[in-house]
Scaffold this motif. Structure first.
Motif, short mmCIF file in Angstrom:
data_model
loop_
_atom_site.label_atom_id
_atom_site.label_comp_id
_atom_site.label_asym_id
_atom_site.label_seq_id
_atom_site.Cartn_x
_atom_site.Cartn_y
_atom_site.Cartn_z
N UNK A 1 53.16 51.45 23.06
CA UNK A 1 52.32 50.53 23.81
C UNK A 1 50.93 50.49 23.18
N UNK A 2 50.37 49.34 23.17
CA UNK A 2 49.08 49.12 22.53
C UNK A 2 48.02 48.78 23.59
N UNK A 3 46.83 49.35 23.45
CA UNK A 3 45.73 49.03 24.35
C UNK A 3 45.28 47.60 24.07
N UNK A 4 45.27 46.78 25.12
CA UNK A 4 44.88 45.38 24.99
C UNK A 4 43.42 45.19 25.41
N UNK A 5 43.05 45.78 26.56
CA UNK A 5 41.69 45.60 27.07
C UNK A 5 41.33 46.71 28.04
N UNK A 6 40.03 46.89 28.25
CA UNK A 6 39.52 47.89 29.18
C UNK A 6 38.49 47.22 30.08
N UNK A 7 38.54 47.54 31.37
CA UNK A 7 37.60 47.02 32.35
C UNK A 7 36.91 48.19 33.03
N UNK A 8 35.56 48.12 33.15
CA UNK A 8 34.77 49.18 33.75
C UNK A 8 34.28 48.76 35.13
N UNK A 9 34.31 49.70 36.06
CA UNK A 9 33.76 49.49 37.39
C UNK A 9 32.31 49.96 37.35
N UNK A 10 31.36 49.07 37.63
CA UNK A 10 29.94 49.38 37.53
C UNK A 10 29.49 50.51 38.46
N UNK A 11 30.09 50.61 39.63
CA UNK A 11 29.61 51.58 40.62
C UNK A 11 29.77 53.02 40.18
N UNK A 12 30.79 53.33 39.38
CA UNK A 12 31.03 54.73 39.00
C UNK A 12 31.61 54.91 37.59
N UNK A 31 41.72 54.93 35.64
CA UNK A 31 41.10 56.24 35.41
C UNK A 31 39.81 56.37 36.19
N UNK A 32 39.52 57.60 36.65
CA UNK A 32 38.24 57.82 37.30
C UNK A 32 37.17 58.00 36.22
N UNK A 33 35.93 58.23 36.63
CA UNK A 33 34.82 58.30 35.67
C UNK A 33 34.93 59.50 34.73
N UNK A 34 35.71 60.52 35.07
CA UNK A 34 35.87 61.68 34.19
C UNK A 34 37.06 61.50 33.24
N UNK A 35 37.78 60.38 33.35
CA UNK A 35 38.91 60.11 32.48
C UNK A 35 40.25 60.57 33.04
N UNK A 56 40.72 43.47 36.08
CA UNK A 56 39.35 43.00 36.30
C UNK A 56 39.04 42.91 37.79
N UNK A 57 39.98 42.41 38.58
CA UNK A 57 39.77 42.33 40.02
C UNK A 57 39.57 43.71 40.63
N UNK A 58 40.29 44.72 40.14
CA UNK A 58 40.09 46.08 40.61
C UNK A 58 38.68 46.56 40.25
N UNK A 59 38.28 46.33 39.01
CA UNK A 59 36.95 46.76 38.56
C UNK A 59 35.83 46.10 39.36
N UNK A 60 36.07 44.88 39.79
CA UNK A 60 35.07 44.15 40.58
C UNK A 60 35.11 44.50 42.07
N UNK A 61 36.08 45.31 42.47
CA UNK A 61 36.19 45.70 43.87
C UNK A 61 36.97 44.72 44.74
N UNK A 62 37.62 43.75 44.12
CA UNK A 62 38.39 42.75 44.87
C UNK A 62 39.78 43.28 45.23
N UNK A 63 40.38 44.01 44.30
CA UNK A 63 41.75 44.51 44.46
C UNK A 63 41.70 46.02 44.67
#
Length: 67
Positions: A1-12, A31-35, A56-63
């Motif tokens: 499997x290949x990494x396609x993209x990464x989304x960061x949650x700003x809050x943590x 992943x949590x902030x410690x990986x 992306x929706x998870x990172x934005x807090x929507x999902x």
């Protein structure tokens, strides 16, 4: 499997990573902030873009994180 993209949650600085390819399908790893891996999720038959939108929706807090 290949990494396609990464989304960061700003809050943590937690992340959601989208993996996959056309043959094996796609998945999201959360992943949590410690990986530390929190959870995995996939939507069989859905496109890479669908998985990226979910991550992306998870990172934005929507999902919420899947349980």
């Amino acid at each position: 499997m290949k990494l396609i993209s990464t989304y960061w949650r700003d809050s943590d600085n937690a992340t959601a990573e989208v993996y996959g390819n056309d043959e094996d399908g796609y998945s999201i790893q959360y992943y949590d902030s410690s990986g530390m891996l929190l959870d995995k999720e996939s939507f069989p038959g859905k496109t890479a873009r669908f998985h990226e939108d979910a991550a992306e929706n998870w990172a934005l807090g929507i999902k919420p994180l899947p349980l």
